[in-house]
Design a protein around this motif. Sequence first.
Motif, PDB file in Angstrom:
ATOM      1  N   GLU A 118       0.911  -1.292   0.004  1.00 34.94           N
ATOM      2  CA  GLU A 118       0.169  -0.502   0.127  1.00 34.94           C
ATOM      3  C   GLU A 118       1.459   1.345   0.127  1.00 34.94           C
ATOM      4  O   GLU A 118       0.237   2.760  -0.095  1.00 34.94           O
ATOM      5  N   ASP A 119       1.937   0.815   0.202  1.00 37.29           N
ATOM      6  CA  ASP A 119       3.189   1.919   0.052  1.00 37.29           C
ATOM      7  C   ASP A 119       3.282   2.557  -0.939  1.00 37.29           C
ATOM      8  O   ASP A 119       3.713   3.482  -1.489  1.00 37.29           O
ATOM      9  N   THR A 120       3.128   2.062  -2.357  1.00 37.95           N
ATOM     10  CA  THR A 120       2.964   1.814  -3.883  1.00 37.95           C
ATOM     11  C   THR A 120       2.663   3.281  -4.253  1.00 37.95           C
ATOM     12  O   THR A 120       1.134   3.815  -4.115  1.00 37.95           O
ATOM     13  N   ALA A 121       3.280   4.148  -4.408  1.00 45.00           N
ATOM     14  CA  ALA A 121       3.470   5.807  -5.385  1.00 45.00           C
ATOM     15  C   ALA A 121       4.064   5.748  -6.212  1.00 45.00           C
ATOM     16  O   ALA A 121       5.248   6.128  -5.500  1.00 45.00           O
ATOM     17  N   MET A 122       3.489   6.758  -6.751  1.00 45.85           N
ATOM     18  CA  MET A 122       4.545   7.937  -7.550  1.00 45.85           C
ATOM     19  C   MET A 122       4.519   8.851  -5.867  1.00 45.85           C
ATOM     20  O   MET A 122       4.478   9.334  -4.905  1.00 45.85           O
ATOM     21  N   TYR A 123       5.776   9.097  -5.855  1.00 45.32           N
ATOM     22  CA  TYR A 123       6.538  10.083  -4.186  1.00 45.32           C
ATOM     23  C   TYR A 123       7.409  11.838  -4.513  1.00 45.32           C
ATOM     24  O   TYR A 123       7.710  11.453  -5.985  1.00 45.32           O
ATOM     25  N   TYR A 124       6.670  12.158  -3.766  1.00 47.82           N
ATOM     26  CA  TYR A 124       7.372  13.702  -4.526  1.00 47.82           C
ATOM     27  C   TYR A 124       7.262  14.554  -3.370  1.00 47.82           C
ATOM     28  O   TYR A 124       7.098  14.049  -2.221  1.00 47.82           O
ATOM     29  N   CYS A 125       8.255  15.511  -3.231  1.00 48.97           N
ATOM     30  CA  CYS A 125       8.798  16.648  -2.361  1.00 48.97           C
ATOM     31  C   CYS A 125       8.294  17.841  -3.258  1.00 48.97           C
ATOM     32  O   CYS A 125       8.041  18.414  -4.265  1.00 48.97           O
ATOM     33  N   ALA A 126       8.211  18.280  -2.316  1.00 51.00           N
ATOM     34  CA  ALA A 126       7.669  19.913  -1.820  1.00 51.00           C
ATOM     35  C   ALA A 126       8.410  21.246  -1.074  1.00 51.00           C
ATOM     36  O   ALA A 126       8.821  20.342  -0.513  1.00 51.00           O
ATOM     37  N   ALA A 127       8.644  22.251  -1.376  1.00 50.95           N
ATOM     38  CA  ALA A 127       9.205  22.830  -0.543  1.00 50.95           C
ATOM     39  C   ALA A 127       7.511  24.384  -0.096  1.00 50.95           C
ATOM     40  O   ALA A 127       6.851  24.485  -1.487  1.00 50.95           O
TER      41      ALA A 127
END
Length: 124
Positions: free
Chosen positions: A89-98
């Motif tokens: 369930e951790d499967t995903a696209m991971y994004y970083c943001a400032a």
Amino acid sequence: QVQVVESGGGLVQAGGSLRLSCTASGLRFDDYNMGWFRQAPGKEREGVSCISWSGAITYYADSVKGRFSISRDNAKNTLFLRMNSLKPEDTAMYYCAASVGCTTTNKFRGGSYWGQGTQVTVSS
């Protein structure tokens, strides 16, 4: 011009680990709270973790508490997310943001600068 670039994603078996990295340029990195978000297919984007500009304050989504760890190296303009005990369930696209909210009242809100994401796939 601000650039945010994530790396470190990949395919891993359940129970495995990954470390994501995010480098930001074109901004004064240590001025900004930073955050990790993820979006799975068919689901809304959700906040995973955030860290204050100094690194002194961190928050985690309940679903990742105790498994994920966020950190930053301001000297290298880099944000990290250590992910242990990964689940399908951790499967995903991971994004970083400032410029992300990181207090009890506004955590995971906002985000002025975003990366393109790095895919994490956890097989069962």
